[in-house]
Scaffold this motif. Sequence first.
Motif, short mmCIF file in Angstrom:
data_model
loop_
_atom_site.label_atom_id
_atom_site.label_comp_id
_atom_site.label_asym_id
_atom_site.label_seq_id
_atom_site.Cartn_x
_atom_site.Cartn_y
_atom_site.Cartn_z
N THR A 62 1.06 -0.95 0.25
CA THR A 62 0.26 -0.16 0.05
C THR A 62 0.66 1.21 -0.23
O THR A 62 1.46 1.14 0.66
CB THR A 62 -1.11 -0.02 1.24
OG1 THR A 62 -1.53 -1.19 1.58
CG2 THR A 62 -1.52 1.60 0.98
N ALA B 153 -0.48 4.31 -0.22
CA ALA B 153 -1.85 5.43 0.12
C ALA B 153 -3.39 4.37 0.10
O ALA B 153 -3.54 4.02 0.11
CB ALA B 153 -1.89 6.58 -1.49
N HIS B 154 -3.38 5.80 0.91
CA HIS B 154 -5.14 5.93 1.28
C HIS B 154 -5.84 6.53 1.20
O HIS B 154 -5.47 7.86 0.47
CB HIS B 154 -4.87 6.01 2.46
CG HIS B 154 -4.41 4.49 4.01
ND1 HIS B 154 -4.56 3.41 3.50
CD2 HIS B 154 -2.88 4.42 3.93
CE1 HIS B 154 -3.74 2.63 4.01
NE2 HIS B 154 -2.64 3.10 3.97
N SER B 155 -6.84 6.96 0.78
CA SER B 155 -8.17 7.92 0.77
C SER B 155 -8.19 9.26 1.73
O SER B 155 -7.98 8.56 2.88
CB SER B 155 -9.68 7.32 0.40
OG SER B 155 -10.54 6.41 1.37
N ALA C 235 -11.52 8.48 4.87
CA ALA C 235 -10.67 6.55 5.96
C ALA C 235 -12.11 5.84 5.31
O ALA C 235 -12.99 5.50 5.72
CB ALA C 235 -11.22 7.42 7.33
N TRP D 50 -10.90 3.77 -0.10
CA TRP D 50 -9.72 2.93 -1.04
C TRP D 50 -8.72 3.58 -0.79
O TRP D 50 -8.02 3.53 0.63
CB TRP D 50 -10.27 3.43 -2.82
CG TRP D 50 -9.76 4.85 -2.52
CD1 TRP D 50 -10.74 5.45 -2.78
CD2 TRP D 50 -8.72 5.72 -2.90
NE1 TRP D 50 -10.29 7.04 -3.08
CE2 TRP D 50 -8.98 7.10 -3.31
CE3 TRP D 50 -7.17 5.17 -2.33
CZ2 TRP D 50 -8.30 7.75 -2.80
CZ3 TRP D 50 -6.22 6.08 -2.39
CH2 TRP D 50 -6.79 7.47 -2.90
N THR D 51 -7.34 2.18 -1.09
CA THR D 51 -6.06 1.96 -0.86
C THR D 51 -5.53 2.09 -1.90
O THR D 51 -6.26 1.45 -3.13
CB THR D 51 -5.69 0.96 -0.23
OG1 THR D 51 -5.56 -0.26 -0.62
CG2 THR D 51 -5.74 1.37 0.94
N ASN E 203 -2.66 0.50 -4.25
CA ASN E 203 -1.11 0.29 -4.17
C ASN E 203 -0.24 0.32 -5.09
O ASN E 203 -0.45 -0.14 -6.35
CB ASN E 203 -1.83 -1.45 -3.57
CG ASN E 203 -3.06 -2.08 -2.76
OD1 ASN E 203 -2.56 -1.78 -1.78
ND2 ASN E 203 -3.61 -1.93 -2.94
N ARG F 8 -5.87 0.03 -7.63
CA ARG F 8 -6.72 0.95 -6.02
C ARG F 8 -7.45 0.20 -6.15
O ARG F 8 -7.92 -1.26 -6.75
CB ARG F 8 -7.28 2.14 -6.19
CG ARG F 8 -7.83 2.68 -4.99
CD ARG F 8 -8.01 4.24 -5.79
NE ARG F 8 -9.16 4.44 -7.08
CZ ARG F 8 -9.47 5.93 -7.54
NH1 ARG F 8 -9.36 7.04 -6.45
NH2 ARG F 8 -10.13 6.34 -8.13
N SER F 9 -7.52 -0.14 -4.95
CA SER F 9 -8.26 -1.59 -4.05
C SER F 9 -9.76 -0.99 -4.98
O SER F 9 -10.25 -2.34 -4.02
CB SER F 9 -8.91 -1.26 -3.00
OG SER F 9 -9.29 0.21 -2.29
#
Length: 67
Positions: A13, A15-17, A20, A23-24, A26, A36-37
């Motif tokens: 991973t 980054a994170h959206s 919260a 999405w993450t 990868n 993206r997840s």
Amino acid sequence: MICPRCRSTEAGTVAHSPVAGHWTMNSCSVCWYAWRSTEPATATDPDAYPVEFRLTAEDITTAPRLV
């Protein structure tokens, strides 16, 4: 985490959206594939990733280098 494109275990991973849990992001440090997840299984699941777009370790090491 396993990269859908090259099946390396060097994916993680990155980054994170901003909101919260939405999405993450990868990325694989071997083949540089990123996903993206929230994308479909054909982009996120190594077993569902299209065979014609997969890369092997040999594909990566023998790819032409741009200078």
